[in-house]
Design a protein around this motif. Structure first.
Motif, short mmCIF file in Angstrom:
data_model
loop_
_atom_site.label_atom_id
_atom_site.label_comp_id
_atom_site.label_asym_id
_atom_site.label_seq_id
_atom_site.Cartn_x
_atom_site.Cartn_y
_atom_site.Cartn_z
N VAL A 181 47.01 47.83 -16.40
CA VAL A 181 46.34 47.09 -15.33
C VAL A 181 44.98 47.68 -14.98
O VAL A 181 44.14 47.01 -14.40
N GLY A 182 44.77 48.96 -15.32
CA GLY A 182 43.49 49.60 -15.03
C GLY A 182 42.33 48.88 -15.71
O GLY A 182 41.19 48.97 -15.28
N HIS A 183 42.65 48.14 -16.78
CA HIS A 183 41.59 47.47 -17.54
C HIS A 183 41.54 45.97 -17.30
O HIS A 183 40.97 45.23 -18.10
N MET A 184 42.12 45.50 -16.21
CA MET A 184 41.88 44.09 -15.87
C MET A 184 40.50 44.02 -15.18
O MET A 184 40.13 44.90 -14.41
N THR A 185 39.76 43.00 -15.52
CA THR A 185 38.39 42.89 -15.02
C THR A 185 38.37 42.44 -13.56
O THR A 185 38.98 41.44 -13.21
N ILE A 186 37.70 43.24 -12.73
CA ILE A 186 37.57 42.91 -11.32
C ILE A 186 36.17 42.34 -11.05
O ILE A 186 35.99 41.47 -10.22
N CYS B 43 33.36 50.96 -18.37
CA CYS B 43 34.65 51.67 -18.35
C CYS B 43 34.80 52.46 -19.66
O CYS B 43 34.16 52.15 -20.66
N ASN B 44 35.68 53.48 -19.62
CA ASN B 44 35.99 54.27 -20.83
C ASN B 44 36.48 53.41 -21.99
O ASN B 44 36.39 53.80 -23.14
N CYS B 45 37.05 52.23 -21.68
CA CYS B 45 37.63 51.39 -22.72
C CYS B 45 36.56 50.58 -23.45
O CYS B 45 36.85 49.92 -24.45
N GLY B 46 35.32 50.61 -22.92
CA GLY B 46 34.24 49.87 -23.57
C GLY B 46 33.87 48.60 -22.83
O GLY B 46 32.79 48.05 -23.04
N GLU C 104 39.93 50.01 -12.95
CA GLU C 104 39.89 51.48 -12.97
C GLU C 104 38.54 52.03 -12.49
O GLU C 104 38.49 53.06 -11.82
N THR C 105 37.45 51.34 -12.84
CA THR C 105 36.13 51.86 -12.45
C THR C 105 35.91 51.74 -10.94
O THR C 105 34.99 52.34 -10.41
N PHE C 106 36.76 51.00 -10.22
CA PHE C 106 36.62 50.85 -8.77
C PHE C 106 37.65 51.68 -7.99
O PHE C 106 37.46 51.91 -6.80
N TRP D 120 37.49 59.04 -9.91
CA TRP D 120 36.04 59.10 -10.19
C TRP D 120 35.29 58.09 -9.33
O TRP D 120 34.15 58.33 -8.93
N ALA D 121 35.93 56.96 -9.03
CA ALA D 121 35.29 55.95 -8.17
C ALA D 121 35.11 56.51 -6.76
O ALA D 121 34.08 56.29 -6.12
N VAL D 122 36.12 57.26 -6.28
CA VAL D 122 36.01 57.90 -4.96
C VAL D 122 34.84 58.88 -4.96
O VAL D 122 33.99 58.87 -4.05
N PHE D 123 34.77 59.72 -6.02
CA PHE D 123 33.71 60.74 -6.08
C PHE D 123 32.33 60.08 -6.18
O PHE D 123 31.37 60.55 -5.61
N ARG D 124 32.27 58.96 -6.95
CA ARG D 124 30.99 58.26 -7.11
C ARG D 124 30.50 57.72 -5.75
O ARG D 124 29.32 57.79 -5.44
N ARG D 125 31.43 57.23 -4.94
CA ARG D 125 31.05 56.71 -3.62
C ARG D 125 30.51 57.84 -2.73
O ARG D 125 29.57 57.65 -1.98
#
Ligand SMILES: [Zn+2]
Length: 425
Positions: A242-247, A254-257, A263-265, A269-274
């Motif tokens: 589910v991490g790779h469903m498009t939001i 994303c790491n998957c390309g 996952e990117t949200f 890492w998303a928390v740290f990016r914010r």
């Protein structure tokens, strides 16, 4: 024709043995008469099956052993001492192994951080730690019923091969074959999110639930779906990514390309990016001090600690992540209509900030009837979620195929299968 009939008979017997074990798992202690009532089997059939389970030591009679097995009124229960089980996890920066009895009580554990992603080095250490667990088992006069290993990536469950791990940078690693070459007990390999889901279903926050969605958020995001105590595998064994469903199709890469994956949200890492974005925007935060002015050192526990102390940047980063978690979860709840959603992984350490927002977004976005049937809870097994899932997968195999497990476990017990000088020593 005769052969087919005897195969049918063996299969039927194994299914009935599994049925009794499942009843005892759920409701023990139970007398044979109770088992007959619950299963609809005749009392004679239950007696015969119970004797087989007693002989194989999967089951024991409650109370003192009077050497008179088969007394119909004596209640039966699962035997916690029938053998040990090993749960293992290779994480992105650690290896964790636990050893439990058949009641899933931990009798030995080892956890170590690894600083290299060198495949040979990590695998050598994993084999060495499993060998330690096995040595401990033999020292206790016990046998191993099986090992369940969880990995952070796509796993071909049928061959036990790690196909691809974006976070480890590994491809095509035949883990089951490597372990089978060293150890004589059954080896089961799966994705860590799948195992965590099974672990929560058997020994955690979703006990007694028939349809469980476990979502794990940490370095990556994954899910496991457990239906009637069985993992939903999918056609290629890859269900739950589910991490790779498009939001957001225009979102971050994303790491998957792909771009804009969930996952990117919602990963850590998303928390740290914010937080990094807030610092660049000039907003004050105690996280600069607690990381020695190096935001690369951020961890979820540091962010949670700051949020608890009233740090607005930390709090906002967690709450915004919670909102995106709710968005994806609303989609999943609409798609699957699960009975219980278990939220795990390192982000669950921040549940006091993440969960209220997540619930609110689910409330606003998911179909009312679906969400009314769903309960969102926090995972109970914490950092042990995957290794407990490894235990659960062995437990599941034994409960559903006791005779098959007995066949693969017993003969190898007498002599360790690997050489006196192990390859990794
Ligand atoms: Zn992706």
């Amino acid at each position: 024709m005769h052969k087919i009939r005897s195969a049918d008979h063996a299969l039927m017997r194994e299914m009935n043995l599994a049925l009794l074990l499942e009843c005892l798992r759920r409701e023990a202690p139970l007398a044979r008469a109770d088992l007959a009532l619950i299963t609809g089997l005749t009392k004679a059939a239950v007696s015969s099956l119970a004797r087989e389970l007693l002989d194989a030591r999967y089951v024991r009679e409650l109370g003192p052993d009077l050497g008179n097995k088969g007394r119909p009124s004596v209640p039966l229960m699962l035997n916690p001492d029938v053998g040990y089980m090993i749960g293992a996890e290779i994480g992105v920066d650690f290896i964790s192994v636990i050893l439990t009895d058949f009641a899933a009580r931990v009798v030995w554990r080892h956890h170590e951080f690894i600083h290299s992603r060198n495949q040979a080095a990590v695998l050598d250490r994993t084999l060495a730690i499993v060998a330690e667990a096995w040595a401990h088992t033999r020292a206790q006069g016990q046998s191993i019923l099986g090992l369940g290993l969880g990995l952070p990536g796509l796993v071909d469950v049928s061959t036990g091969t790690l196909l691809f791990s974006p976070n480890l940078g590994w491809t095509e690693v035949p883990l089951r074959r490597l372990l089978e070459a060293k150890f004589p007990f059954p080896i089961y390999i799966d994705n860590e999110a799948n195992l965590a889901a099974l672990g929560e279903s058997y020994f955690g926050a979703a006990r007694g639930c028939d349809f469980v969605l476990h979502v794990s958020c940490g370095v990556g995001v994954g899910a496991g779906i457990v239906l009637n105590r069985q993992l939903l595998a999918g056609a290629a064994g890859l269900a739950g990514e589910v991490g790779h469903m498009t939001i957001d199709p225009h979102g971050p890469r994303c790491n998957c390309g792909n771009t804009g994956c969930w996952e990117t949200f919602v990963s850590q890492w998303a928390v740290f990016r914010r937080i990094q974005a807030a610092v660049i925007a000039g907003r004050p935060t105690r996280l600069l001090e607690s990381t020695g002015h190096d935001l690369e050192q951020l961890t979820i526990p540091l962010v949670v600690d700051a949020a608890r102390r009233g740090d607005l940047v930390a709090r906002a980063a967690l709450e915004e992540t919670g909102a995106y978690l709710g968005l994806g979860l609303a989609n999943l709840i609409n798609a699957l209509n699960p009975e219980r959603v278990v939220f795990g992984g390192s982000l669950s350490l921040a549940h006091e900030f993440v969960l209220p927002v997540m619930r609110e977004v689910v409330h606003n976005r998911a179909l009312r009837w679906s969400q009314e049937a769903t309960e969102i809870v926090i995972a109970a097994n914490g950092g042990d979620s995957c290794v407990m899932g490894g235990i659960a997968t062995v437990y599941y195999r034994v409960l559903t195929g006791p005779l098959a497990t007995a066949r693969t476990t017993r003969p190898a017990e007498a002599e360790p299968a690997h050489a006196a000088q192990p390859a990794w020593a």
